[in-house]
Design a protein around this motif. Structure first.
Motif, PDB file in Angstrom:
ATOM      1  N   UNK A 172       0.828  -1.201   0.000  1.00 30.54           N
ATOM      2  CA  UNK A 172       0.000   0.000   0.000  1.00 30.54           C
ATOM      3  C   UNK A 172       0.860   1.249   0.000  1.00 30.54           C
ATOM      4  N   UNK A 173       0.451   2.208  -0.832  1.00 30.03           N
ATOM      5  CA  UNK A 173       1.037   3.540  -0.805  1.00 30.03           C
ATOM      6  C   UNK A 173      -0.078   4.525  -1.121  1.00 30.03           C
ATOM      7  N   UNK A 213      -1.471 -10.715   2.912  1.00 33.42           N
ATOM      8  CA  UNK A 213      -0.307 -10.133   3.566  1.00 33.42           C
ATOM      9  C   UNK A 213      -0.253  -8.673   3.143  1.00 33.42           C
ATOM     10  N   UNK A 214       0.082  -7.797   4.072  1.00 33.59           N
ATOM     11  CA  UNK A 214       0.046  -6.359   3.808  1.00 33.59           C
ATOM     12  C   UNK A 214       1.387  -5.736   4.139  1.00 33.59           C
ATOM     13  N   UNK A 215       1.862  -4.918   3.217  1.00 31.47           N
ATOM     14  CA  UNK A 215       3.056  -4.111   3.420  1.00 31.47           C
ATOM     15  C   UNK A 215       2.657  -2.664   3.192  1.00 31.47           C
ATOM     16  N   UNK A 216       3.105  -1.785   4.071  1.00 33.32           N
ATOM     17  CA  UNK A 216       2.921  -0.353   3.880  1.00 33.32           C
ATOM     18  C   UNK A 216       4.300   0.264   3.705  1.00 33.32           C
ATOM     19  N   UNK A 227      -0.471  -7.099  11.840  1.00 30.12           N
ATOM     20  CA  UNK A 227       0.762  -7.734  11.354  1.00 30.12           C
ATOM     21  C   UNK A 227       1.227  -7.145  10.017  1.00 30.12           C
ATOM     22  N   UNK A 228       0.965  -5.848   9.819  1.00 29.12           N
ATOM     23  CA  UNK A 228       1.417  -5.174   8.611  1.00 29.12           C
ATOM     24  C   UNK A 228       2.922  -4.971   8.707  1.00 29.12           C
ATOM     25  N   UNK A 229       3.604  -5.266   7.616  1.00 31.49           N
ATOM     26  CA  UNK A 229       5.037  -5.013   7.540  1.00 31.49           C
ATOM     27  C   UNK A 229       5.214  -3.584   7.027  1.00 31.49           C
TER      28      UNK A 229
END
Length: 184
Positions: free
Chosen positions: A119-120, A141-144, A169-171
């Protein structure tokens, strides 16, 4: 076994900046642009889907071209032009805070076989937070990208990032550290 692709979600970056928080938001967007550009370049180079999820400005038009034209004609076209979608990018119109709420995004990600979303975009303490939560409850799975999200209120944005890390549990990583698994 073929890897499953990641997807880059670019949230609300096609913005006319004709709202009451625009003056507070614009400087943060300016700081986030390099990170967003890095993610766009990497995702496109790696063949990962790039999906713009954007408000419709209350116009209820489904064509991304109209939304892009309105944003480029807005007060801060310089914040839109460097991250404008290309001809291969996908587009989902949303009407509320979450990229998933009553949109076809979940179905699209399922059809693409996506298991991880990066995400951005804007706004960290609103649309990014709610989109991260909805991705999490869909078992993605989520990455910010910490340097590729913009905020209106820095304190609320910091709290939102902490909440995403702790409760979902966002990275949270800098854009330069994020790579993409491409479509097989």
């Amino acid at each position: 076994m073929a890897s499953r692709p990641d997807a880059l979600l670019v949230i609300d970056m096609l913005n006319t900046y004709e709202h009451e928080d625009a003056d507070a938001l614009a400087p943060s967007v300016r700081k986030a642009l390099p990170g967003i550009r890095t993610l766009l370049e990497r995702a496109r180079a790696d063949g990962a889907p790039v999906i713009y999820v954007n408000d419709n400005f209350g116009q209820w038009r489904s064509h991304h071209g109209e939304i892009l034209r309105a944003a480029l004609a807005g007060r801060h076209a310089d914040l839109v032009e460097p991250i404008a979608p290309d001809e291969d990018d996908l587009f989902v119109v949303k009407a509320r805070h979450s990229a998933f709420f009553e949109t076809p995004l979940g179905y699209l990600l399922e059809q693409l076989g996506v298991v991880r979303v990066v995400l951005c975009g804007q706004v960290t303490e609103q649309c990014v937070l709610y989109s991260a939560l909805d991705a999490h409850i869909r078992h993605l799975d989520v990455v910010v990208a910490a340097d590729a999200v913009a905020h209106i209120d820095a304190d609320l944005a910091d709290a939102a990032v902490r909440m995403m890390e702790r409760n979902m549990a966002v990275e949270v990583l800098p854009a330069r550290d994020i790579g993409f698994a491409a479509r097989p």
